[in-house]
Design a protein around this motif. Structure first.
Motif: not given
Length: 268
Positions: A242-250
């Protein structure tokens, strides 16, 4: 030309027709399963056939399509269509009328060429509050998923994660895993027990602790890593919800390791 198996014989797909009175179409009463062939070898076919038989028995039609018949049809399709990498979709619709005491199975198998298919290396998902009816079997009813198709496409998401009463269940076409502090967690309730999920559960213990348990929405947003898994997606790390990064975004290291172990399992 592509061939399919339709009610007992091999037919050119273009020549197949269904009655406009078919109750499976009118009432959405049907089940299916889907499995892969890689380099001419079927992946986890017995698990898929067992699950398809479970779905058939749940429907309570006049008789069950025998696994030997399905295997023979799949082998014939493999030879006739000549694909080395393909998907096989087993479809069963109820046939008859509302006045019939028993409904008969209308059974067919579609084969698709997957020679150019490459799973996504990572993706994003969206959330939606919903629990599927009869999640323990693969029904043909994807009404909610299709209603959300435009929202999913606008978000650039690969799938929709379902939740109800703050508990995650599954994605519309996948199972869900989260990783927090080295522990793998996957929902236990209101899910289809996916064949790829089963393989992940077998290999995840080589990497960390594994819990099949309740997973809350809060757990989901607090995860260090998230991945979904299915026959076509295989292991797909999720880097955004929903547009929010998971963890580091990687892509996280444990998701990457699970993907490697799954690929090794495919070659066993």
């Amino acid at each position: 030309m592509a061939y399919c198996y339709f009610n007992g014989g091999m037919v050119d797909e273009k020549e197949v027709s269904l009655s406009i009175h078919n109750i499976g179409v009118h009432r959405g009463f049907g089940v299916f399963d889907f499995f892969r062939m890689r380099d001419g070898q079927y992946s986890f076919i017995q698990e898929h056939l067992d699950r398809f038989e479970k779905s058939q028995r749940f429907m309570g039609l006049s008789h069950i399509i025998d696994q030997d018949e399905i295997r023979e049809a799949v082998d014939t399709l493999k030879d006739w269509n000549g694909y080395s990498n393909a998907g096989f979709k087993l479809m069963l619709l109820a046939d008859g009328s509302d006045s019939d005491l028993e409904l008969s199975p209308l059974f067919f198998i579609l084969q698709s060429d997957l020679s150019n298919h490459q799973p996504e290396p990572y993706a994003s998902v969206i959330l939606h509050e919903y629990v599927r009816e009869y999640p323990q079997i693969k029904t043909v009813s994807y009404f909610t998923s299709n209603l959300l198709h435009r929202r999913k496409m606008k978000a650039g998401a690969i799938d929709i994660i379902y939740h109800k009463d703050n508990l995650l269940s599954e994605a519309s076409r996948s199972n869900v895993f989260i990783v927090r502090d080295g522990v793998f967690k996957t929902p236990a309730e209101n899910i289809l027990e996916g064949i790829t999920r089963k393989q992940v559960l077998q290999v995840a213990g080589q990497v960390g602790s594994v819990e099949v348990t309740d997973v809350t929405v809060d757990d989901f947003f607090a995860a260090d890593e998230i991945f979904i898994c299915s026959t076509l997606k295989e292991i797909c790390p999720i880097v955004e919800v929903d547009g929010n990064a998971v963890g580091s975004g990687k892509v996280g290291p444990l998701s990457r390791k699970i993907s490697q172990l799954f690929q090794q399992k495919l070659m066993d």
